[in-house]
Design an enzyme around this catalytic site. Structure first.
Site, PDB file in Angstrom:
ATOM      1  N   HIS A  21       0.840  -0.948  -0.050  1.00 31.60           N
ATOM      2  CA  HIS A  21       0.000   0.119  -0.029  1.00 31.60           C
ATOM      3  C   HIS A  21       0.942   1.247   0.127  1.00 31.60           C
ATOM      4  O   HIS A  21       2.123   1.306   0.532  1.00 31.60           O
ATOM      5  CB  HIS A  21      -0.795   0.098   1.300  1.00 31.60           C
ATOM      6  CG  HIS A  21      -2.040  -1.020   1.103  1.00 31.60           C
ATOM      7  ND1 HIS A  21      -2.380  -1.757   2.327  1.00 31.60           N
ATOM      8  CD2 HIS A  21      -2.765  -1.376   0.141  1.00 31.60           C
ATOM      9  CE1 HIS A  21      -3.578  -2.417   1.729  1.00 31.60           C
ATOM     10  NE2 HIS A  21      -3.726  -2.383   0.668  1.00 31.60           N
ATOM     11  N   GLY A  68      -2.970  -1.998  -7.699  1.00 29.87           N
ATOM     12  CA  GLY A  68      -3.849  -2.588  -6.923  1.00 29.87           C
ATOM     13  C   GLY A  68      -5.179  -2.207  -6.953  1.00 29.87           C
ATOM     14  O   GLY A  68      -6.323  -3.165  -7.332  1.00 29.87           O
ATOM     15  N   ASP A  73      -4.401  -6.594  -7.738  1.00 34.07           N
ATOM     16  CA  ASP A  73      -4.218  -7.580  -6.700  1.00 34.07           C
ATOM     17  C   ASP A  73      -5.062  -8.829  -7.357  1.00 34.07           C
ATOM     18  O   ASP A  73      -4.759  -9.887  -6.978  1.00 34.07           O
ATOM     19  CB  ASP A  73      -5.198  -6.999  -5.525  1.00 34.07           C
ATOM     20  CG  ASP A  73      -4.266  -5.965  -4.703  1.00 34.07           C
ATOM     21  OD1 ASP A  73      -3.204  -6.012  -4.722  1.00 34.07           O
ATOM     22  OD2 ASP A  73      -5.148  -5.167  -4.101  1.00 34.07           O
ATOM     23  N   ASP A  93      -1.230  -1.727   4.832  1.00 35.55           N
ATOM     24  CA  ASP A  93      -1.253  -0.447   5.753  1.00 35.55           C
ATOM     25  C   ASP A  93      -2.704  -0.860   6.484  1.00 35.55           C
ATOM     26  O   ASP A  93      -3.769  -0.460   5.850  1.00 35.55           O
ATOM     27  CB  ASP A  93      -1.460   0.747   4.888  1.00 35.55           C
ATOM     28  CG  ASP A  93      -1.574   2.088   5.874  1.00 35.55           C
ATOM     29  OD1 ASP A  93      -1.876   1.828   7.084  1.00 35.55           O
ATOM     30  OD2 ASP A  93      -1.683   3.269   5.222  1.00 35.55           O
ATOM     31  N   HIS A 100      -9.848  -0.578  -2.427  1.00 33.00           N
ATOM     32  CA  HIS A 100      -9.913  -1.873  -3.082  1.00 33.00           C
ATOM     33  C   HIS A 100      -9.674  -3.028  -1.975  1.00 33.00           C
ATOM     34  O   HIS A 100      -9.159  -4.155  -2.440  1.00 33.00           O
ATOM     35  CB  HIS A 100      -8.696  -1.922  -4.163  1.00 33.00           C
ATOM     36  CG  HIS A 100      -7.359  -1.847  -3.592  1.00 33.00           C
ATOM     37  ND1 HIS A 100      -6.782  -0.614  -3.061  1.00 33.00           N
ATOM     38  CD2 HIS A 100      -6.126  -2.655  -3.634  1.00 33.00           C
ATOM     39  CE1 HIS A 100      -5.678  -0.914  -2.784  1.00 33.00           C
ATOM     40  NE2 HIS A 100      -5.198  -2.189  -2.843  1.00 33.00           N
ATOM     41  N   ASP A 103     -10.750  -6.411  -2.721  1.00 32.87           N
ATOM     42  CA  ASP A 103      -9.679  -7.158  -3.699  1.00 32.87           C
ATOM     43  C   ASP A 103      -8.377  -7.742  -2.773  1.00 32.87           C
ATOM     44  O   ASP A 103      -8.080  -8.715  -3.052  1.00 32.87           O
ATOM     45  CB  ASP A 103      -9.089  -6.269  -4.916  1.00 32.87           C
ATOM     46  CG  ASP A 103     -10.211  -5.726  -5.674  1.00 32.87           C
ATOM     47  OD1 ASP A 103     -11.226  -6.245  -5.956  1.00 32.87           O
ATOM     48  OD2 ASP A 103      -9.951  -4.564  -6.356  1.00 32.87           O
TER      49      ASP A 103
END
Length: 156
Positions: A21, A68, A73, A93, A100, A103
């Site tokens: 992230h 992502g 992802d 994170d 997302h 996902d």
């Protein structure tokens, strides 16, 4: 219960997905630099900006997929299902909402279903990359999905 599971082998040369992230990208890049000598011996895959930063800042060769939030992802998850990815390092994170998030949860679920090692923080990643299995093959059992499908079809 016979043939409920099949044995898959993770080879000596691992196919490692590297994901982070936004707030965690600097930590993952530093981790890649710290583990450069190990990582360069394996095939690396990553999502969007993360893969670009790893290539540019850590000097590692990495195949990039979408970002992502744009399906990266899910692309990594699909590669797990296809048997391409056999190790995931995802510096997530936990304190910031992610658009997302479904996902990310799907990726974590598919890694669990296919019994794929997955680190979600540096400590776990350190333990995994220093494992005796990094330099050897590793056999693991996964649900025999073909048998599962056949059994379901037979019962309908």
């Amino acid at each position: 219960m016979k043939n409920e599971y099949v044995t898959f082998t993770i080879g000596k040369k691992k196919n490692i997905a590297l994901i982070a992230h936004d707030n965690e990208k600097p930590k993952l890049i530093q981790w890649c630099k710290d583990n450069y000598d190990i990582l360069k011996q394996h095939n690396l895959y990553g999502t969007g900006t993360t893969s670009r930063l790893i290539a540019d800042k850590a000097g590692l060769c990495i195949k990039g997929y979408n970002s992502g939030p744009l399906g990266g992802d899910q692309q990594i998850g699909a590669k797990i299902v296809e048997g391409v990815i056999d190790f995931v390092v995802f510096f997530s994170d936990p304190l910031t909402a992610q658009p997302h998030d479904p996902d990310v949860k799907a990726l974590m679920r598919i890694a669990q279903v296919y019994d794929i090692p997955m680190a979600v923080n540096r400590a776990t990643a350190d333990f995994l990359i220093k494992s005796i299995y990094m330099d050897s093959e590793y056999d693991h059992e996964v649900i025999n999905f073909n048998k599962n499908i056949q059994d379901r079809a037979d019962s309908m």
